[in-house]
Write a protein that holds these residues in place. Sequence first.
Motif, PDB file in Angstrom:
ATOM      1  N   UNK A  16       6.442   9.235  -7.035  1.00  0.00           N
ATOM      2  CA  UNK A  16       5.775   7.620  -7.427  1.00  0.00           C
ATOM      3  C   UNK A  16       4.706   7.122  -5.593  1.00  0.00           C
ATOM      4  N   UNK A  17       4.004   6.787  -5.905  1.00  0.00           N
ATOM      5  CA  UNK A  17       3.267   6.265  -4.894  1.00  0.00           C
ATOM      6  C   UNK A  17       3.492   4.506  -4.727  1.00  0.00           C
ATOM      7  N   UNK A  18       3.673   3.881  -4.031  1.00  0.00           N
ATOM      8  CA  UNK A  18       2.725   1.960  -3.518  1.00  0.00           C
ATOM      9  C   UNK A  18       1.714   2.484  -2.870  1.00  0.00           C
ATOM     10  N   UNK A  19       1.104   2.108  -3.233  1.00  0.00           N
ATOM     11  CA  UNK A  19      -0.003   1.061  -2.548  1.00  0.00           C
ATOM     12  C   UNK A  19       0.440   0.213  -2.083  1.00  0.00           C
ATOM     13  N   UNK A  52       5.299  -4.842   3.742  1.00  0.00           N
ATOM     14  CA  UNK A  52       5.337  -5.140   3.281  1.00  0.00           C
ATOM     15  C   UNK A  52       5.559  -4.101   1.797  1.00  0.00           C
ATOM     16  N   UNK A  53       5.073  -3.241   2.038  1.00  0.00           N
ATOM     17  CA  UNK A  53       5.590  -1.808   1.539  1.00  0.00           C
ATOM     18  C   UNK A  53       7.641  -1.161   1.417  1.00  0.00           C
ATOM     19  N   UNK A  97      -2.125   3.967   1.056  1.00  0.00           N
ATOM     20  CA  UNK A  97      -0.635   4.741   0.342  1.00  0.00           C
ATOM     21  C   UNK A  97       0.567   4.928   1.244  1.00  0.00           C
ATOM     22  N   UNK A  98       1.721   4.129   0.834  1.00  0.00           N
ATOM     23  CA  UNK A  98       2.686   4.022   1.542  1.00  0.00           C
ATOM     24  C   UNK A  98       3.712   5.029   1.682  1.00  0.00           C
ATOM     25  N   UNK A 107       2.494   3.716  -8.642  1.00  0.00           N
ATOM     26  CA  UNK A 107       1.534   4.386  -9.002  1.00  0.00           C
ATOM     27  C   UNK A 107       2.944   5.688 -10.061  1.00  0.00           C
ATOM     28  N   UNK A 108       3.108   5.735 -10.908  1.00  0.00           N
ATOM     29  CA  UNK A 108       4.067   7.069 -11.367  1.00  0.00           C
ATOM     30  C   UNK A 108       3.501   8.220 -12.088  1.00  0.00           C
ATOM     31  N   UNK A 109       3.353   9.297 -11.370  1.00  0.00           N
ATOM     32  CA  UNK A 109       3.119   9.986 -11.260  1.00  0.00           C
ATOM     33  C   UNK A 109       3.518  11.533 -12.311  1.00  0.00           C
TER      34      UNK A 109
END
Length: 215
Positions: free
Chosen positions: A109-112, A134-135, A178-179, A50-52
């Motif tokens: 930026x939130x990697x999930x 994996x993140x 959420x990583x 996600x790019x906020x």
Amino acid sequence: MDVDELLTSTRSARKALDLGAPIDMDEIRDCLRIGLQAANGSNQQSWRWLIVTDQRLRDAVAALYRDAYLAKVGGQLIADLLPEASPERRLMSSTEWLVENMARVPALVIPCYEPTIPRSEGDESFYRATLYGSIFPAVWNFQLALRTRGYGTCVTTLHLHHEAAVGDLLGIPASYVQGCLLPVARLRDGTTFTRAPRRPLDEVVAVNGFDVEKR
């Protein structure tokens, strides 16, 4: 820069972020394209990034981030309470600068990642290592790609104290973990990074057994 310089001088950027400089979403997406070449568990690629950029959403995430930080440190900012010129004050000053300015960072930026491996009794260490393994390779690739394009970021995790609230805010399904959170902005003009002080290899590397003294 050559690869060795990139790998040894890419640092966490907080105060070095230029909050007033515009970002190029095509560049951010290109950095993510590079990041997603990283290895991940069984090549499942069950991630969402996600790019906020919406100011209302950034304000809300920043408020949750600040609340989590204050809960950790007793309800008030503490950098100014630490001894002058101490390493602890320098670190906390940088940390608290980000706490106070998170909403002004142009992209969060939130990697999930959605876990896909079936659970079994006693598998906690395996499960967590596989999940975060994996993140974070992709996170680090992303950070390196940003650096080569004049951007900076740092890995932050305080928002995870309010993971459910952030998930509701951004529409993240409950099945996704959420990583971390990566505040992304251009680096200030003239920003340079150098190698960080690290303990000598002989103090931390052992061969054929954990005890370094028996290396």
